[in-house]
Design an enzyme around this catalytic site. Structure first.
Site, PDB file in Angstrom:
ATOM      1  N   HIS A 225       0.765  -1.292   0.253  1.00 57.90           N
ATOM      2  CA  HIS A 225      -0.152   0.117   0.351  1.00 57.90           C
ATOM      3  C   HIS A 225       1.178   0.889  -0.404  1.00 57.90           C
ATOM      4  O   HIS A 225       1.997   1.179   0.609  1.00 57.90           O
ATOM      5  CB  HIS A 225      -0.931  -0.077   1.025  1.00 57.90           C
ATOM      6  CG  HIS A 225      -1.494   1.451   1.636  1.00 57.90           C
ATOM      7  ND1 HIS A 225      -2.864   1.814   0.956  1.00 57.90           N
ATOM      8  CD2 HIS A 225      -1.126   1.763   2.649  1.00 57.90           C
ATOM      9  CE1 HIS A 225      -2.653   2.550   1.678  1.00 57.90           C
ATOM     10  NE2 HIS A 225      -2.054   2.925   2.592  1.00 57.90           N
ATOM     11  N   TYR A 260      -5.498   9.104   1.581  1.00 60.24           N
ATOM     12  CA  TYR A 260      -6.331  10.181   2.714  1.00 60.24           C
ATOM     13  C   TYR A 260      -5.022  11.124   3.388  1.00 60.24           C
ATOM     14  O   TYR A 260      -3.981  10.637   2.713  1.00 60.24           O
ATOM     15  CB  TYR A 260      -6.515   8.847   4.028  1.00 60.24           C
ATOM     16  CG  TYR A 260      -5.123   8.001   4.562  1.00 60.24           C
ATOM     17  CD1 TYR A 260      -3.784   8.314   5.516  1.00 60.24           C
ATOM     18  CD2 TYR A 260      -5.533   7.032   3.597  1.00 60.24           C
ATOM     19  CE1 TYR A 260      -3.119   7.332   5.349  1.00 60.24           C
ATOM     20  CE2 TYR A 260      -3.706   5.960   3.428  1.00 60.24           C
ATOM     21  CZ  TYR A 260      -3.325   6.280   4.160  1.00 60.24           C
ATOM     22  OH  TYR A 260      -2.092   5.322   4.071  1.00 60.24           O
ATOM     23  N   ASP A 547     -29.357 -19.550  17.084  1.00 59.76           N
ATOM     24  CA  ASP A 547     -30.517 -20.447  17.737  1.00 59.76           C
ATOM     25  C   ASP A 547     -30.780 -21.365  16.974  1.00 59.76           C
ATOM     26  O   ASP A 547     -30.131 -21.577  15.443  1.00 59.76           O
ATOM     27  CB  ASP A 547     -31.227 -19.664  17.431  1.00 59.76           C
ATOM     28  CG  ASP A 547     -31.907 -19.406  16.398  1.00 59.76           C
ATOM     29  OD1 ASP A 547     -31.028 -18.383  15.515  1.00 59.76           O
ATOM     30  OD2 ASP A 547     -33.126 -18.199  15.574  1.00 59.76           O
TER      31      ASP A 547
HETATM   32  C1  LIG Z   1       1.961   1.641   4.465  1.00 54.83           C
HETATM   33  C2  LIG Z   1       0.957   1.858   5.524  1.00 54.83           C
HETATM   34  C3  LIG Z   1      -0.029   2.050   6.440  1.00 54.83           C
HETATM   35  C4  LIG Z   1      -1.474   1.457   7.047  1.00 54.83           C
HETATM   36  N1  LIG Z   1      -2.271   2.827   7.767  1.00 54.83           N
HETATM   37  C5  LIG Z   1      -2.485   2.317   8.169  1.00 54.83           C
HETATM   38  C6  LIG Z   1      -3.620   3.540   9.277  1.00 54.83           C
HETATM   39  O1  LIG Z   1      -3.352   4.941   9.022  1.00 54.83           O
HETATM   40  N2  LIG Z   1      -4.635   3.018  10.297  1.00 54.83           N
HETATM   41  C7  LIG Z   1      -4.738   1.868  10.497  1.00 54.83           C
HETATM   42  O2  LIG Z   1      -5.401   1.511  11.111  1.00 54.83           O
HETATM   43  N3  LIG Z   1      -3.458   1.203  10.186  1.00 54.83           N
HETATM   44  C8  LIG Z   1      -2.596   1.294   9.199  1.00 54.83           C
HETATM   45  N4  LIG Z   1      -2.384   0.103   8.607  1.00 54.83           N
HETATM   46  C9  LIG Z   1      -1.905  -0.884   8.265  1.00 54.83           C
HETATM   47  C10 LIG Z   1      -1.334  -1.558  10.541  1.00 54.83           C
HETATM   48  O3  LIG Z   1      -0.146  -1.033   9.771  1.00 54.83           O
HETATM   49  C11 LIG Z   1      -1.254  -2.797  10.320  1.00 54.83           C
HETATM   50  O4  LIG Z   1      -2.310  -3.412   9.908  1.00 54.83           O
HETATM   51  C12 LIG Z   1      -0.808  -3.058  12.693  1.00 54.83           C
HETATM   52  O5  LIG Z   1       0.460  -1.724  12.208  1.00 54.83           O
HETATM   53  C13 LIG Z   1      -1.243  -4.583  12.406  1.00 54.83           C
HETATM   54  O6  LIG Z   1      -0.399  -5.220  13.658  1.00 54.83           O
HETATM   55  P1  LIG Z   1       0.190  -5.949  14.064  1.00 54.83           P
HETATM   56  O7  LIG Z   1       0.826  -6.163  15.480  1.00 54.83           O
HETATM   57  O8  LIG Z   1      -0.990  -7.335  13.189  1.00 54.83           O
HETATM   58  O9  LIG Z   1       1.343  -6.713  13.168  1.00 54.83           O
HETATM   59  P2  LIG Z   1       3.164  -6.120  12.944  1.00 54.83           P
HETATM   60  O10 LIG Z   1       3.644  -4.587  12.691  1.00 54.83           O
HETATM   61  O11 LIG Z   1       3.557  -6.703  11.036  1.00 54.83           O
HETATM   62  O12 LIG Z   1       3.953  -7.161  14.118  1.00 54.83           O
HETATM   63  C14 LIG Z   1       3.943  -8.192  13.651  1.00 54.83           C
HETATM   64  C15 LIG Z   1       5.540  -9.055  13.741  1.00 54.83           C
HETATM   65  O13 LIG Z   1       5.529 -10.072  14.299  1.00 54.83           O
HETATM   66  C16 LIG Z   1       6.736 -10.514  14.089  1.00 54.83           C
HETATM   67  N5  LIG Z   1       7.338 -12.048  13.751  1.00 54.83           N
HETATM   68  C17 LIG Z   1       6.436 -12.652  11.820  1.00 54.83           C
HETATM   69  N6  LIG Z   1       7.295 -13.823  12.112  1.00 54.83           N
HETATM   70  C18 LIG Z   1       8.021 -13.589  13.220  1.00 54.83           C
HETATM   71  C19 LIG Z   1       8.383 -14.918  13.787  1.00 54.83           C
HETATM   72  N7  LIG Z   1       8.580 -16.449  12.676  1.00 54.83           N
HETATM   73  N8  LIG Z   1       9.358 -14.690  14.510  1.00 54.83           N
HETATM   74  C20 LIG Z   1       8.917 -14.009  15.671  1.00 54.83           C
HETATM   75  N9  LIG Z   1       8.584 -13.328  15.320  1.00 54.83           N
HETATM   76  C21 LIG Z   1       7.780 -12.768  13.993  1.00 54.83           C
HETATM   77  C22 LIG Z   1       7.119  -9.656  12.949  1.00 54.83           C
HETATM   78  O14 LIG Z   1       8.395  -8.870  12.643  1.00 54.83           O
HETATM   79  C23 LIG Z   1       6.765  -8.018  12.762  1.00 54.83           C
HETATM   80  O15 LIG Z   1       7.364  -7.297  14.231  1.00 54.83           O
HETATM   81  C24 LIG Z   1      -1.502   0.784   7.157  1.00 54.83           C
HETATM   82  C25 LIG Z   1      -0.108  -0.209   6.870  1.00 54.83           C
HETATM   83  C26 LIG Z   1       0.393   0.161   6.414  1.00 54.83           C
HETATM   84  C27 LIG Z   1       1.575  -0.529   5.389  1.00 54.83           C
END
Ligand SMILES: Cc1cc2nc3c(=O)[nH]c(=O)nc-3n(C[C@H](O)[C@H](O)[C@H](O)COP(=O)(O)OP(=O)(O)OC[C@H]3O[C@@H](n4cnc5c(N)ncnc54)[C@H](O)[C@@H]3O)c2cc1C
Length: 819
Positions: A225, A260, A547
């Site tokens: 994105h 946005y 239900d």
């Molecule tokens: C450009 C952009 C703009 C966005 N803007 C917005 C916004 O304005 N508002 C909004 O609400 N959302 C926004 N989002 C969406 C939002 O950022 C994400 O949906 C949210 O941060 C996801 O959080 P999370 O904790 O699920 O995932 P992540 O932050 O991805 O955390 C997952 C973690 O798991 C770790 N991990 C993965 N695999 C392993 C493994 N095998 N071993 C150990 N650790 C592992 C990763 O390193 C990572 O740190 C945006 C996203 C993007 C890309």
């Protein structure tokens, strides 16, 4: 103190940190959060999210998640720095359709208790001076929205969790999950094993890879994105925003252009969903040690942003100045699901393996809270069915479906979606054995859970000469045709044939089946073979999980009419381990047709030797009989409130059943009728639809379903919670409203006001053709839920006058059903 389970959370993004904090708050301190990247800018989506939080959502659940994120983030700070900047939000309308949509969103907000207003262009331009005032028709303003500083929110929660005993392990990569005897035992990392009773996958875009470690499909699609910032922009520089504040004006969305905006001190941030979708295969996402910037950030592709930039310039004149352009951009990756909702809950096959996936920053703290409630208390006060990972049907887990629907949801993320709007592709997916006949009859199909479902039949157009069917307002008239009204009335006058195949059917068999079902549901099931019972499944709080109509077809054989895959999942999970009960989903191998209306008996009797008279085959009874050559299970039930039967047979004989009934029915005025007529008839009769009228947030007394609860039987799930309730005086009630204006059909989820103040919300709505009035069912406080009470439904910004009526609106004596 009893030891609490050992919980290992994979991922220290905002979701993992929120869950850890909420678990520790509830006394579960044996929590370890394992993160492959550095803490807390770990390299996942959280690390680069601009953090815009718009709480409004058509889903009550999602709005509640967001509201909690705002509330909690506002209460946090990190080393004296803010976690939430409550600057409010604006959504601009460039088109009349969008302006109407903004009114609809204001309705959702009012229904779910979020303060909001639709404002005119002048006020909007005062609140956000960068906008070209002449480009907009109005705006939607939510003062409590704003910016979450996602990494700070994560770290602030993590610190608190750490103080309570949780551990956060950065730079630990999970490489496997050890399971044994169908349950998780340990998380395997590159630095050793960590034993765990519960593993929560909060790995964001890596979720599918973690799921694969236990053989579970995690149905999400990562997509890139585009988010950019300009260089210093004189109009923003002039605001002299202190760097530590970053942003002073409301955050902005322009959904008509998929854009946005937010301020970054002296610059403007511009995000876009308008570009070509960029799906990413989760297995290609780099490890933090290998990623040039961070794993979730790909190189910016200016060419795919060019059109978005032109649109941004059209709305923000400051961007048109020479030399102004994108100074910095990313293609950041985050997750989309097949239906837009998160993935929460425990795997159906591996005990102790839980997901909290596909969650936006906006919903993260709310999801964290609900996950902790679910884990610690066994359930959440918030209805979670829309987010439950076990909601999916088998076809919805196909890789191509996950990919295509994920991409489509990215494209549609800001689109105006009508409540009846079906998915367009892939279709058709699931068709009933009657499909060919339905096509011949000119069926207008909408899709539900993959099924093609006729909503009305073109060949019934001739009925319009017989009945006066009122038109309705333009929004309610979408995906609707007056023929549907004629079908409803023709059903009441003669008989209708309804394809009910898409309803979930389960079979529960075995020597333990009766006691198993009896302990899970509220009504008494120990009745003679051939009896059908309407019963409820509750959670421990007494909230309605589902239900069911439960037909006892043999001593140890029950057929269940259920609401969806979650019922199947629940029954399978709860079934005794000793093999005394088997639970089977028989939906796909069988079919069902409803034969309903005053002539239904004449039609059925002409086709069977069995006696189907009222004396021999009573209401809420079931029999196995022959309809011509077709072996049929006939249940004398009717969701439309008419004499008749649900007739089930195997899929191979379905078309023969349809043809047999059709041929015999012609002389009795039988028509094929669709779901639109069905919806109208069921509301006239006051039959509740689980998922829209009631959920786990409501108890049976509030929902008007106390008749399905037998406190004089043995124990059942939810019983002790019900014992604490005063069934005669529920805290709120689901009641029918009738509307005086014949064209004022509403759609559901609108706020209901009493004396100008928000009092409740509409659950289901339809035109009642027999009573010749629009109907809406609504939740209201007890003092307002009195017959005759005047209320106002706020529909797309308009005030619609309605009156609380007596339940049900049609045939309260049940003479039609019991005749
Ligand atoms: C450009 C952009 C703009 C966005 N803007 C917005 C916004 O304005 N508002 C909004 O609400 N959302 C926004 N989002 C969406 C939002 O950022 C994400 O949906 C949210 O941060 C996801 O959080 P999370 O904790 O699920 O995932 P992540 O932050 O991805 O955390 C997952 C973690 O798991 C770790 N991990 C993965 N695999 C392993 C493994 N095998 N071993 C150990 N650790 C592992 C990763 O390193 C990572 O740190 C945006 C996203 C993007 C890309």
């Amino acid at each position: 103190m009893a030891a609490t389970p050992r919980v290992a959370i994979i991922g220290a993004g905002i979701v993992g940190c929120s869950i850890a904090d909420e678990l520790v708050m509830r006394g579960w301190s044996d929590v370890v959060v394992i993160e492959q990247g550095p803490l807390f800018a770990a390299g996942g989506s959280t690390s680069h999210a601009p953090g815009l939080v718009f709480q409004t959502n058509g889903s009550k659940t999602m709005a509640e998640f967001a509201r909690y994120t705002v509330e909690k983030s506002c209460s946090l700070e990190l080393d004296g720095e803010w976690c939430f900047n409550q600057v409010g939000s604006l959504e601009f309308a460039l088109t009349p359709d969008r302006l109407r949509e903004l009114h609809r969103r204001a309705g959702f907000a009012e229904a779910w208790g979020i303060e909001s207003r639709v404002i005119d262009p002048d006020e909007a331009a005062r609140l956000w001076p960068l906008v070209d005032r002449d480009a907009i028709l109005g705006a939607y303003h939510v003062p409590t929205d704003g910016l979450a500083k996602a990494v700070r929110v994560s770290e602030a929660q993590a610190r608190r969790a750490t103080e309570g005993g949780a551990r956060f392990l950065g730079r630990h990569t999970v490489t496997g999950i050890r399971t044994d005897d169908g349950r998780v035992r340990a998380v395997i990392t590159d630095q050793g094993e960590i034993e765990a009773d519960i593993v929560v996958c909060a790995a964001g875009i890596w979720g599918p890879l973690i799921g694969a470690m236990v053989g579970m499909t995690v149905p999400l699609q990562p997509l890139a994105h585009q988010y950019t910032t300009t260089g210093p922009l004189p109009e923003v520089v002039a605001l002299a925003i202190p760097p530590e504040r970053e942003n002073v004006h409301p955050i902005v969305r322009v959904q008509d252009r998929d854009l946005y905006f937010r301020e970054h001190t002296d610059r403007l941030g511009v995000g876009s969903y308008a570009h070509v979708p960029m799906p990413i295969d989760a297995s290609t996402i780099l490890h933090p040690t290998k990623a040039p910037v961070m794993p979730s950030v790909l190189d910016f592709t200016p060419d795919t942003f060019a059109e978005s930039w032109r649109w941004a310039q059209a709305i923000v004149p400051a961007l048109r100045a020479p030399g102004v352009g994108v100074d910095h951009g990313i293609n950041g990756i985050f997750s989309f699901t097949t239906d837009g909702a998160p993935l929460m809950g425990e795997s159906a096959d591996v005990k102790g393996f839980w997901l909290a996936e596909a969650v936006w920053v906006t919903h993260a703290c709310g999801v964290g809270k609900a996950m902790a409630e679910w884990l610690v208390d066994g359930g959440s006060p918030t209805d979670l069915h829309e987010a439950d990972v076990n909601r999916f049907e088998a076809h919805q887990l196909a890789p191509s479906y996950i990919h295509d629907r994920g991409v489509q949801n990215y494209i549609e993320v800001y689109d105006i979606i009508h409540p009846l709007q079906p998915m367009e592709d892939p279709r058709p997916l699931r068709t009933s054995p009657f499909y060919e006949r339905e096509q011949e009859l000119g069926a207008y199909f909408l899709e539900g859970n993959g099924w093609e479902r006729p909503h009305w039949y073109g060949t019934n157009e001739g009925l319009l000469g017989r009945y006066d069917i009122p038109r309705r307002n333009a929004w309610a008239e979408r995906y609707w045709h007056p023929i549907a009204g004629a079908e409803a009335l023709a059903t009441r006058d003669a008989a209708g044939l309804y394809d009910m195949t898409s309803l979930k059917r389960l079979e529960v068999t075995g020597p333990g089946a009766l006691s198993f079902l009896d302990g899970l549901t509220t009504n008494r099931l120990d009745r003679p073979v051939g009896t059908v019972v309407y019963s409820l499944m509750l959670d421990e709080r007494g909230g309605i999980r589902s239900d069911l109509t439960i037909a006892r077809l043999g001593r140890d054989r029950f057929q269940i009419g259920a609401n969806g895959n979650l019922d199947y999942d629940l029954l399978r999970r709860q079934a005794p381990a000793d093999g005394s009960v088997a639970v089977r989903d028989i939906t796909s191998g069988t079919c069902c047709v409803g034969l309903w209306g005053p002539r239904a008996r004449d039609i059925l009797q002409s086709l069977t030797d069995a006696d189907v008279s009222n004396e021999a085959f009573r209401y809420f009874q079931g029999r196995e009989l022959w309809v011509g050559n077709v072996p049929v299970t006939a249940l004398r039930l009717s969701y439309v409130g008419e004499l008749g039967w649900e007739l089930y047979t195997t899929a191979d004989l379905g078309m023969k059943l349809w043809d047999t009934l059709w041929a015999a029915g012609q002389e009795h005025g039988l028509i094929a009728a669709g779901r639109s007529a069905f919806g109208s008839l069921r509301l006239e009769k006051g039959y509740r639809s689980w998922g829209s009228d009631m959920t786990t947030e409501h108890d049976p007394y509030e929902a008007g379903l106390g008749f399905a609860v037998r406190m004089d039987k043995g124990d059942f799930v939810g019983r002790s919670a019900l014992e604490q309730k005063d069934g005669a005086n529920p805290a709120r009630r689901l009641v029918p409203l009738t509307i005086g204006d014949r064209e004022a059909v509403v759609m559901g989820k609108e706020p209901v006001e009493v004396d100008g103040r928000p009092a409740g919300y509409v659950t289901s709505a339809a035109y009642g053709f027999s009573i010749d009035k629009p109907i809406a069912y609504a939740w209201l406080p007890p003092d307002a839920a009195q017959a005759g009470q005047a209320v106002t439904i706020r529909y797309l910004g308009e005030a619609v006058s309605a009156t609380v009526a007596t339940d049900p609106l049609f045939d309260p004596e049940m003479t039609r059903l019991r005749s």
